[in-house]
Write a protein that holds these residues in place. Sequence first.
Motif, PDB file in Angstrom:
ATOM      1  N   LEU A   8       0.784  -1.295   0.239  1.00  0.00           N
ATOM      2  CA  LEU A   8      -0.144   0.015  -0.038  1.00  0.00           C
ATOM      3  C   LEU A   8       0.733   1.312   0.061  1.00  0.00           C
ATOM      4  O   LEU A   8       0.536   2.334  -0.506  1.00  0.00           O
ATOM      5  CB  LEU A   8      -0.891  -0.016   1.219  1.00  0.00           C
ATOM      6  N   PHE A   9       1.982   1.214   0.608  1.00  0.00           N
ATOM      7  CA  PHE A   9       2.831   2.333   0.742  1.00  0.00           C
ATOM      8  C   PHE A   9       4.183   2.499  -0.215  1.00  0.00           C
ATOM      9  O   PHE A   9       5.219   3.113  -0.048  1.00  0.00           O
ATOM     10  CB  PHE A   9       3.495   2.595   2.180  1.00  0.00           C
ATOM     11  N   CYS A  10       4.001   1.551  -1.285  1.00  0.00           N
ATOM     12  CA  CYS A  10       5.162   1.405  -2.207  1.00  0.00           C
ATOM     13  C   CYS A  10       5.532   2.890  -2.980  1.00  0.00           C
ATOM     14  O   CYS A  10       4.179   3.342  -3.384  1.00  0.00           O
ATOM     15  CB  CYS A  10       4.852   0.463  -3.335  1.00  0.00           C
ATOM     16  N   HIS A  11       6.631   3.286  -2.911  1.00  0.00           N
ATOM     17  CA  HIS A  11       6.851   4.587  -3.544  1.00  0.00           C
ATOM     18  C   HIS A  11       7.412   4.319  -4.874  1.00  0.00           C
ATOM     19  O   HIS A  11       7.947   5.355  -5.677  1.00  0.00           O
ATOM     20  CB  HIS A  11       7.564   5.646  -2.770  1.00  0.00           C
ATOM     21  N   ASN A  12       7.613   2.912  -5.317  1.00  0.00           N
ATOM     22  CA  ASN A  12       8.126   2.566  -6.739  1.00  0.00           C
ATOM     23  C   ASN A  12       7.205   1.690  -7.556  1.00  0.00           C
ATOM     24  O   ASN A  12       7.633   0.446  -7.867  1.00  0.00           O
ATOM     25  CB  ASN A  12       9.531   2.087  -6.700  1.00  0.00           C
ATOM     26  N   PRO A  13       5.896   2.159  -7.713  1.00  0.00           N
ATOM     27  CA  PRO A  13       5.134   1.124  -8.421  1.00  0.00           C
ATOM     28  C   PRO A  13       5.582   0.933  -9.908  1.00  0.00           C
ATOM     29  O   PRO A  13       5.380  -0.075 -10.833  1.00  0.00           O
ATOM     30  CB  PRO A  13       4.035   2.175  -8.514  1.00  0.00           C
ATOM     31  N   ASP A  14       6.573   1.829 -10.463  1.00  0.00           N
ATOM     32  CA  ASP A  14       7.172   1.592 -11.920  1.00  0.00           C
ATOM     33  C   ASP A  14       8.066   0.408 -11.825  1.00  0.00           C
ATOM     34  O   ASP A  14       8.486  -0.025 -12.977  1.00  0.00           O
ATOM     35  CB  ASP A  14       7.823   2.889 -12.323  1.00  0.00           C
ATOM     36  N   THR A  15       8.252  -0.238 -10.614  1.00  0.00           N
ATOM     37  CA  THR A  15       9.343  -1.269 -10.602  1.00  0.00           C
ATOM     38  C   THR A  15       8.367  -2.602 -10.723  1.00  0.00           C
ATOM     39  O   THR A  15       8.835  -3.842 -10.626  1.00  0.00           O
ATOM     40  CB  THR A  15       9.871  -1.392  -9.369  1.00  0.00           C
ATOM     41  N   TRP A  16       7.032  -2.540 -10.738  1.00  0.00           N
ATOM     42  CA  TRP A  16       6.011  -3.700 -10.477  1.00  0.00           C
ATOM     43  C   TRP A  16       6.357  -4.620 -11.814  1.00  0.00           C
ATOM     44  O   TRP A  16       6.384  -5.846 -11.642  1.00  0.00           O
ATOM     45  CB  TRP A  16       4.861  -3.239 -10.275  1.00  0.00           C
ATOM     46  N   ASP A  17       6.105  -4.233 -12.911  1.00  0.00           N
ATOM     47  CA  ASP A  17       6.101  -4.957 -14.295  1.00  0.00           C
ATOM     48  C   ASP A  17       7.242  -5.507 -14.351  1.00  0.00           C
ATOM     49  O   ASP A  17       8.440  -5.198 -14.726  1.00  0.00           O
ATOM     50  CB  ASP A  17       5.579  -4.254 -15.305  1.00  0.00           C
TER      51      ASP A  17
END
Length: 233
Positions: free
Chosen positions: A34-43
């Motif tokens: 919920l608090f992830c600040h790097n959602p661009d690393t998910w994929d």
Amino acid sequence: MINGRIHSFESMGLVDGPGIRNVVFMQGCPLRCLFCHNPDTWDFNSGTEISSKDLINKIIKFKPYFRNNGGVTFSGGEPLMQPEFLLEMLKLCKENNIHTAIDTSGYGIGNYDEILKYTDLVLLDIKHVNNEDFKTITGVTIDKLKEFIEAINFSNTKVWIRHVVVPGITDSDSHIKELKNFIKTIKNIEKIELLPYHTLGVEKYQILKKDYKLKHIKPMDKVLCKSLEKKLQ
């Protein structure tokens, strides 16, 4: 030579382990914190493909700057989700006498014993300590973390514990007590850090058109966070 996918490369990291470090942010993460600040690393299919040879050559160029036990930290994303590439990079680092660290949530797909043989330090980011709350925060169960802790306990790898303190979620005295008991099950701990929740990654969610579920929560007070950290000593 093995190929892997990385999100980015930081040449002068100062908060990702001891000394001055290269930080390799690996691409892909199965958690949806919920608090992830790097959602661009998910994929897992995004980022840049790079060979182990090219990456170690890049790292070696910075070796003169690795002072005060500096070296390389493999972060993410989740580095344990690329175990073959991670293991190859760790081996290459050790061949070149470079200190190695993994910044991980402990969620991987195996080969932990081999990986830990070539890892000097694990920065273990504990999201929560019971399965129900862990799943609420991350979207996955706590089982993989417990498997990784078991592997750590059979290794000689040093550990730094990290835990994000979120107001109203992980800042209560009862939670800190529960966290302290959980940490006691882990061997070789050198350091425990409580990290104050911040909102620096919110703009990334807007750019990626993703919903940020904690937008109603204000950043954690740093002084209060430090006082909670003292209770873990």
